[in-house]
Scaffold this motif. Structure first.
Motif, PDB file in Angstrom:
ATOM      1  N   PHE A  35       0.722  -1.232   0.117  1.00 17.27           N
ATOM      2  CA  PHE A  35      -0.022   0.073   0.192  1.00 17.27           C
ATOM      3  C   PHE A  35       1.038   1.222  -0.070  1.00 17.27           C
ATOM      4  N   ALA A  36       1.940   1.389   0.734  1.00 20.73           N
ATOM      5  CA  ALA A  36       2.707   2.504   0.816  1.00 20.73           C
ATOM      6  C   ALA A  36       3.360   2.745  -0.436  1.00 20.73           C
ATOM      7  N   GLY A  37       3.760   1.747  -0.857  1.00 23.53           N
ATOM      8  CA  GLY A  37       4.499   2.035  -2.463  1.00 23.53           C
ATOM      9  C   GLY A  37       3.544   2.406  -3.448  1.00 23.53           C
ATOM     10  N   LEU A  38       2.344   1.975  -3.358  1.00 24.54           N
ATOM     11  CA  LEU A  38       1.396   2.246  -4.460  1.00 24.54           C
ATOM     12  C   LEU A  38       0.910   3.500  -4.316  1.00 24.54           C
ATOM     13  N   SER A  39       0.874   3.682  -2.884  1.00 28.23           N
ATOM     14  CA  SER A  39       0.207   5.363  -2.695  1.00 28.23           C
ATOM     15  C   SER A  39       1.258   6.523  -3.040  1.00 28.23           C
ATOM     16  N   LEU A  40       2.549   5.867  -2.805  1.00 33.17           N
ATOM     17  CA  LEU A  40       3.697   6.834  -3.187  1.00 33.17           C
ATOM     18  C   LEU A  40       3.575   7.083  -4.857  1.00 33.17           C
ATOM     19  N   VAL A  41       3.372   6.144  -5.386  1.00 31.49           N
ATOM     20  CA  VAL A  41       3.428   6.012  -6.861  1.00 31.49           C
ATOM     21  C   VAL A  41       2.255   7.235  -7.370  1.00 31.49           C
ATOM     22  N   GLY A  42       0.974   6.852  -6.545  1.00 31.32           N
ATOM     23  CA  GLY A  42      -0.209   7.801  -7.107  1.00 31.32           C
ATOM     24  C   GLY A  42       0.150   9.291  -6.552  1.00 31.32           C
ATOM     25  N   TYR A  43       0.878   9.521  -5.693  1.00 29.96           N
ATOM     26  CA  TYR A  43       1.255  10.856  -4.920  1.00 29.96           C
ATOM     27  C   TYR A  43       2.299  11.461  -6.040  1.00 29.96           C
ATOM     28  N   THR A  44       3.115  11.011  -6.564  1.00 28.91           N
ATOM     29  CA  THR A  44       4.304  11.491  -7.250  1.00 28.91           C
ATOM     30  C   THR A  44       4.339  11.289  -8.781  1.00 28.91           C
ATOM     31  N   THR A  45       3.302  10.298  -9.018  1.00 29.65           N
ATOM     32  CA  THR A  45       3.478  10.205 -10.838  1.00 29.65           C
ATOM     33  C   THR A  45       2.748  11.591 -11.422  1.00 29.65           C
ATOM     34  N   LYS A  46       3.462  12.129 -12.324  1.00 31.94           N
ATOM     35  CA  LYS A  46       2.957  13.069 -13.301  1.00 31.94           C
ATOM     36  C   LYS A  46       1.609  12.536 -14.234  1.00 31.94           C
ATOM     37  N   LYS A  47       1.564  11.242 -14.517  1.00 30.09           N
ATOM     38  CA  LYS A  47       0.645  10.607 -15.473  1.00 30.09           C
ATOM     39  C   LYS A  47      -0.540  10.642 -14.886  1.00 30.09           C
TER      40      LYS A  47
END
Length: 238
Positions: free
Chosen positions: A129-141
């Motif tokens: 969850f932490a990894g996936l949420s970090l992706v959602g927070y930082t991605t520009k896509k």
């Protein structure tokens, strides 16, 4: 040469950007705090109920089990539909009540699975969850298209789960669990980005708190469902 008015404009823009960043971090921290507290409440409620055979029988050995199982879903719909008309304090109380009811509804996992297995799957879920949420927070896509696809998949998953209640297919249960993990993993990234984009610096504190609660509710459901599906796949049964 930069005149004084340009300097003031640049300085104001930089201050505003910094204020927005600080406000966004505070807002997201509030979302994760609400979600974490709700998960703790759910865990304590589930464990507490599971330790009483009399209470477990009273709930799951009678038609009351349907009330316990459906009440959390009803509260999700109620909160989603009425959040704008509710006070933030009322929405927060309802969120905690929802967390307790959800804990009661999943309390049987402490009887069906070994404690060590539950703990192991929980930490796997937390790391994922932490990894996936970090992706959602930082991605520009922009993840909107993916989110729409996942929501359609979620409805299909719900229908398949209801069908499997009646047919009891172990093969279908395995497929549902795998798809459930994938769907809620994707929704974690999508919802994190959506919650981030909901933030507005101009929001009144009451509005910001209600946004935090609803954001926490979305992430809470993603976390809990991903945990339950992973538990079905990798948990050691008693």
């Amino acid at each position: 040469m930069i005149d004084r008015s340009t300097q003031r404009s640049v300085g104001y823009g930089q201050a505003t950007a910094a204020d927005i960043d600080a406000g966004l971090r505070k807002y997201m921290l509030g979302v994760y705090n609400y979600m974490s507290i709700a998960l703790v409440i759910t865990g304590l409620a589930a464990f507490g109920v599971s330790q009483s055979p009399e209470l477990m029988y009273a709930i799951f050995g009678s038609p009351l089990k349907w009330v316990v199982m459906l009440a959390p879903l009803g509260m999700v719909f109620f909160l989603s539909a009425r959040i704008n008309s509710l006070q933030a304090s009322t929405a927060q109380i309802l969120f905690w009540v929802f967390s307790v009811l959800m804990g009661v509804s999943i309390s049987s996992i402490f009887i069906a699975y070994e404690m060590g297995s539950i703990a192991r799957v929980f930490f796997i879920t937390a790391a994922s969850f932490a990894g996936l949420s970090l992706v959602g927070y930082t991605t520009k896509k922009n993840l909107s298209a993916m989110g729409s696809f996942l929501i359609i998949g979620l409805f299909g998953l719900i229908i398949a789960s209801i069908v499997n209640i009646f047919i009891g297919s172990s093969g279908l249960e395995f497929v549902i669990s795998v798809l459930g993990v994938l769907i809620f993993a994707g929704l974690t990234a999508y919802d994190t980005q959506r919650i981030k984009l909901m933030y507005m610096e101009s929001d009144h504190s009451e509005v910001a708190q209600k946004k935090s609660i609803m954001g926490a509710l979305s992430l809470y459901l993603n976390f809990l469902n991903m945990f339950l599906f992973l538990l079905q796949l990798f948990g050691n049964r008693e």
